[in-house]
Design a protein around this motif. Structure first.
Motif, PDB file in Angstrom:
ATOM      1  N   ALA A 148       1.025   4.059  -2.940  1.00  0.00           N
ATOM      2  CA  ALA A 148       0.817   5.487  -2.687  1.00  0.00           C
ATOM      3  C   ALA A 148       1.927   6.314  -3.328  1.00  0.00           C
ATOM      4  O   ALA A 148       1.663   7.368  -3.934  1.00  0.00           O
ATOM      5  N   LYS A 149       3.157   5.845  -3.212  1.00  0.00           N
ATOM      6  CA  LYS A 149       4.277   6.560  -3.846  1.00  0.00           C
ATOM      7  C   LYS A 149       4.160   6.523  -5.367  1.00  0.00           C
ATOM      8  O   LYS A 149       4.416   7.530  -6.035  1.00  0.00           O
ATOM      9  N   TYR A 204       3.040  12.192   2.770  1.00  0.00           N
ATOM     10  CA  TYR A 204       3.562  10.831   2.865  1.00  0.00           C
ATOM     11  C   TYR A 204       4.974  10.836   3.454  1.00  0.00           C
ATOM     12  O   TYR A 204       5.262  10.110   4.404  1.00  0.00           O
ATOM     13  N   GLY A 259       0.051  15.225  -1.458  1.00  0.00           N
ATOM     14  CA  GLY A 259       0.041  13.844  -0.965  1.00  0.00           C
ATOM     15  C   GLY A 259       1.435  13.303  -0.709  1.00  0.00           C
ATOM     16  O   GLY A 259       1.687  12.666   0.325  1.00  0.00           O
ATOM     17  N   TRP A 274       0.833  -1.208   0.000  1.00  0.00           N
ATOM     18  CA  TRP A 274       0.000   0.000   0.000  1.00  0.00           C
ATOM     19  C   TRP A 274       0.868   1.258   0.000  1.00  0.00           C
ATOM     20  O   TRP A 274       0.545   2.242  -0.683  1.00  0.00           O
ATOM     21  N   LEU A 275       1.938   1.222   0.759  1.00  0.00           N
ATOM     22  CA  LEU A 275       2.842   2.378   0.785  1.00  0.00           C
ATOM     23  C   LEU A 275       3.514   2.569  -0.574  1.00  0.00           C
ATOM     24  O   LEU A 275       3.637   3.700  -1.063  1.00  0.00           O
ATOM     25  N   GLY A 287       1.544   8.930  -6.409  1.00  0.00           N
ATOM     26  CA  GLY A 287       2.068  10.290  -6.298  1.00  0.00           C
ATOM     27  C   GLY A 287       2.963  10.643  -7.474  1.00  0.00           C
ATOM     28  O   GLY A 287       2.884  11.753  -8.015  1.00  0.00           O
TER      29      GLY A 287
END
Length: 113
Positions: A50-51, A78, A74, A46-47, A54
């Motif tokens: 997210a990156k 983060y 974001g 998930w991390l 982004g």
């Protein structure tokens, strides 16, 4: 749109994408510190996603500015969260690493206006 904005945004997207890819691939230099900081392995995908989102958002922001601004916000949040996680794990010598990744996102956000 200035040349500085484009360059900083592309560099920031490349850095975030590299960070996401290294986590998706489980590179030791990324995975071991996360384990040391106490980040659960179930969060890693998930991390990384997210990156990656982004990074894609920063690039999309070159064509749709509001998307780039939201992606930069974001990514800044983060990587600030990552710095807090590192500090809470008491690895103070590592706090600079997430801030280095946050810097181009901050610069992109500033140059967007």
């Amino acid at each position: 749109m200035s040349t500085a904005y484009v360059v900083v945004t592309v560099v920031g997207a490349a850095m975030a994408a590299f960070s996401a890819a290294s986590l998706f691939l489980g590179a030791e230099w990324t995975a071991k510190p996360l384990a040391d900081y106490g980040v659960p392995r179930s969060w890693w995908s998930w991390l990384a996603a997210a990156k990656a989102a982004g990074a894609a958002g920063l690039l999309a922001g070159l064509f749709v500015p509001v998307v780039g601004v939201l992606a930069a916000i974001g990514l800044v949040l983060y990587f600030l969260g990552a710095a807090v996680t590192v500090a809470r794990a008491r690895w103070f010598s590592h706090v600079a690493f997430p801030l280095v990744y946050a810097a181009p996102a901050v610069a992109s956000l500033v140059l967007a206006f």
